[in-house]
Design a protein around this motif. Structure first.
Motif, short mmCIF file in Angstrom:
data_model
loop_
_atom_site.label_atom_id
_atom_site.label_comp_id
_atom_site.label_asym_id
_atom_site.label_seq_id
_atom_site.Cartn_x
_atom_site.Cartn_y
_atom_site.Cartn_z
N LYS A 1 48.03 -76.42 -54.94
CA LYS A 1 49.41 -77.77 -55.86
C LYS A 1 48.56 -77.91 -57.00
N ILE A 2 48.96 -76.70 -57.70
CA ILE A 2 48.42 -76.35 -59.70
C ILE A 2 49.91 -77.22 -60.14
N ASP A 3 51.20 -77.17 -59.41
CA ASP A 3 53.16 -77.38 -59.57
C ASP A 3 52.48 -78.51 -60.28
N LYS A 4 51.27 -79.89 -59.40
CA LYS A 4 51.28 -80.83 -59.72
C LYS A 4 50.55 -81.29 -60.68
N LEU A 5 50.05 -80.43 -61.19
CA LEU A 5 49.27 -80.62 -62.33
C LEU A 5 49.64 -80.38 -63.69
N ASP A 6 51.00 -79.19 -63.14
CA ASP A 6 51.50 -78.80 -64.69
C ASP A 6 50.34 -77.89 -65.08
N ARG A 7 49.96 -76.93 -64.54
CA ARG A 7 49.41 -75.38 -64.83
C ARG A 7 49.35 -74.49 -64.55
N ARG A 8 48.81 -73.37 -64.89
CA ARG A 8 49.16 -72.32 -65.04
C ARG A 8 48.37 -71.14 -63.78
N GLY B 1 35.85 -61.86 -57.68
CA GLY B 1 37.09 -62.62 -57.03
C GLY B 1 36.24 -64.13 -56.65
N ARG B 2 36.25 -65.28 -57.69
CA ARG B 2 35.35 -66.06 -56.65
C ARG B 2 36.53 -67.41 -56.68
N ALA B 3 37.88 -67.32 -57.50
CA ALA B 3 38.01 -68.87 -57.46
C ALA B 3 39.75 -68.40 -57.77
N VAL B 4 40.88 -68.34 -57.39
CA VAL B 4 41.92 -68.49 -57.94
C VAL B 4 43.27 -70.29 -57.48
N TRP B 5 43.67 -70.50 -58.98
CA TRP B 5 44.74 -71.63 -58.64
C TRP B 5 45.93 -71.38 -58.74
N LEU B 6 46.68 -71.52 -57.64
CA LEU B 6 48.09 -71.33 -57.34
C LEU B 6 48.68 -72.88 -56.31
N SER B 7 50.40 -71.99 -56.45
CA SER B 7 51.06 -73.17 -55.79
C SER B 7 50.99 -72.46 -54.84
N ALA B 8 51.28 -72.99 -53.26
CA ALA B 8 51.96 -72.81 -52.09
C ALA B 8 53.18 -72.74 -52.05
N ALA B 9 53.54 -74.29 -52.75
CA ALA B 9 55.19 -74.68 -51.96
C ALA B 9 56.11 -73.53 -53.40
N SER B 10 55.53 -73.22 -54.74
CA SER B 10 56.23 -71.97 -54.91
C SER B 10 55.80 -70.94 -55.59
N ALA B 11 54.90 -70.69 -54.85
CA ALA B 11 54.52 -69.38 -54.65
C ALA B 11 53.54 -68.71 -55.38
N GLU B 12 53.89 -69.23 -56.47
CA GLU B 12 52.79 -68.97 -58.36
C GLU B 12 51.32 -68.85 -57.49
N GLY B 13 51.41 -67.71 -58.07
CA GLY B 13 49.98 -67.54 -58.07
C GLY B 13 49.25 -66.17 -56.75
N ILE B 14 50.26 -65.77 -56.07
CA ILE B 14 50.21 -65.49 -54.84
C ILE B 14 49.60 -63.87 -54.65
N PRO B 15 50.42 -63.29 -55.84
CA PRO B 15 50.18 -61.97 -55.99
C PRO B 15 48.22 -61.92 -56.73
N LEU B 16 48.13 -63.02 -57.75
CA LEU B 16 47.01 -62.90 -57.86
C LEU B 16 45.73 -62.81 -56.57
N LEU B 17 46.03 -63.98 -55.84
CA LEU B 17 45.77 -64.67 -54.16
C LEU B 17 45.26 -62.67 -53.60
N LEU B 18 46.89 -62.65 -53.35
CA LEU B 18 46.10 -60.93 -52.36
C LEU B 18 46.08 -60.07 -53.44
N GLN B 19 45.65 -59.79 -54.61
CA GLN B 19 44.84 -58.31 -54.70
C GLN B 19 42.88 -59.56 -54.92
N MET B 20 42.93 -60.32 -55.20
CA MET B 20 41.53 -60.60 -55.33
C MET B 20 41.70 -60.63 -53.16
N ILE B 21 41.94 -61.13 -52.47
CA ILE B 21 41.70 -60.58 -51.04
C ILE B 21 40.91 -59.03 -50.65
#
Length: 437
Positions: A318-325, A336-356
């Motif tokens: 839910k970084i979309d609610k915080l206006d973060r990238r 990889g320790r942590a990922v910041w993303l938005s599941a609603a907008s799919a922003e950051g999903i590629p970062l998560l998949l690569q970290m997994i």
């Protein structure tokens, strides 16, 4: 004796806990739980009693205040944050002339509403019966009556004893059925292990966005709604990672502070997926100002499930609610320790998949081995596995093969082809096979 009504949704909440007053976060979450169950909150009462009253939990003054609130708001239900003993629940109902429920009973009711799968319904019923079995004593008037008189004399068993016996019989039936489900789950996990398919468990505080993320990653159609415990039934789907590897992603039930022990016991087989997983994705609502408390509470449940030793990636949603990238961080080992993303907008999903993919990368065997001329079939198998990165002809007519393959596949190859490590090392023309991360 008070006869319990079977319906009613207008509720008054009692904010009380042992030795303290629940903080604002706890009170807000308690109200959300009540509304998630379908209750209409018409009144709230905060109790700061240092030592709970053994009879009603709350004192006489607060009891009268509660009675006035019920009458003024035409409430039909009282829900207590504090865990009530069976006698306290019974005495409150008799004094207030309305149904009384504590937080554990409320959560059990929510689970009963949300369960959809056969296994989920069995687990919820088992948890409810365990909870109910401690609350039978004189909770309803018909339970204490014993038939008598001409033509009405029974076997000498009161209705209360009959209900206890029937509940005990039903609990045994449910345990037996869930035992079959547990064995099937264990067999599925064993099959995945034998097929070398890794599992990633998605856990987090309720309403953190697990189902939304699960749908985005797997293309599933899991029910999503902005309320606590919107989905309960565990779902598993295949997920393909950027490196081509296929894994199983398991969506688990959401956690909440002080999750009733009846639920943890009933859902242990479902939550076992987290314990047996190769990696845990701990989903966190980054927009929640109290997210650090949520993190500690989820980790406490994982520890109770003995899943605290499983590698974990924190996913701040839910970084979309915080206006973060979208971004990611790593630990000192470069993992990889942590990922910041938005599941609603799919922003950051590629970062998560690569970290997994990076975290699940198998321990690799890298080296050069020598195969004699009569090992042509083994050479062909290594090429078929895609393990050979370079090949040279040896002076004896054999081959020097530079290989790179995960350790488990290499061990299977050695066992299947009946080859010994020392044999290959003796025949190695360039360097021994080494294992590296």
């Amino acid at each position: 004796m008070f006869e319990r009504p079977q319906s009613g949704e207008r509720a008054v909440l009692i904010h009380a806990a042992a030795d303290r007053i629940p903080d604002l976060l706890e009170r807000e979450e308690f109200a959300e739980l009540a509304m998630s169950a379908g209750a209409i909150v018409v009144g709230e009462l905060t109790v700061g009693k240092r030592r709970p009253d053994s009879r009603h939990y709350i004192g006489k003054g607060k009891l009268e205040e509660l009675r006035e609130s019920i009458e003024a708001n035409q409430a039909e239900l009282v829900i207590s944050y504090a865990l009530l003993s069976p006698s306290q629940e019974r005495n409150l109902e008799a004094a207030l002339k309305c149904r009384v429920l504590d937080r554990s009973g409320l959560i059990l009711d929510i689970f009963a509403q949300r369960a959809r799968s056969f296994e989920g319904k069995l687990q919820v019923e088992l948890a409810q019966l365990r909870h109910l079995s401690t609350r039978l004593v004189r909770g309803w008037t018909h339970l204490e009556r014993q038939k008598g008189g001409i033509g009405l004399r029974g076997p000498g068993e009161t209705q209360l004893e009959t209900d206890r016996r029937l509940i005990g019989h039903r609990i045994r039936q449910l345990r037996e059925r869930l035992g079959h489900v547990d064995r099937r789950r264990a067999m599925n996990r064993q099959n995945r292990t034998q097929a070398d398919i890794q599992t990633v468990a998605l856990v987090g505080y309720t309403n953190a966005g697990k189902s939304t993320l699960f749908n985005v990653l797997t293309g599933a159609n899991v029910y999503v709604e902005d309320k606590l415990f919107a989905t309960l039934d565990p779902t598993m789907r295949r997920l393909k990672l950027p490196n081509g590897a296929a894994i199983i992603l398991a969506d688990t039930v959401g956690f909440v502070r002080d999750l009733p022990h009846e639920l943890i016991a009933a859902f242990r087989s479902t939550l076992q997926e987290a314990k047996e997983a190769d990696l845990i994705l701990h989903l966190i609502d980054a927009s929640d100002p109290n997210c650090w408390q949520r993190i500690r509470q989820v980790n406490a449940v994982l520890k109770e499930l003995e899943a605290d030793g499983v590698p974990q990636i924190r996913v701040y949603n839910k970084i979309d609610k915080l206006d973060r990238r979208a971004r990611h961080t790593s630990n000192q080992k470069g993992e990889g320790r942590a990922v910041w993303l938005s599941a609603a907008s799919a922003e950051g999903i590629p970062l998560l998949l690569q970290m997994i993919a990076d975290r699940l990368r198998r321990k690799m065997v890298n080296g050069v081995i020598h195969l004699c001329p009569d090992h042509g079939r083994q050479r062909a198998v290594l090429f078929e596995l895609g393990a050979v990165t370079r090949e040279e002809l040896a002076d004896d007519g054999g081959w020097n093969l530079e290989i790179s393959m995960n350790e488990r596949d290499f061990q299977r190859f050695m066992k299947r082809e009946n080859l010994q490590m020392n044999f290959l090392e003796q025949q190695s023309a360039v360097m021994p096979v080494t294992a590296a991360t």
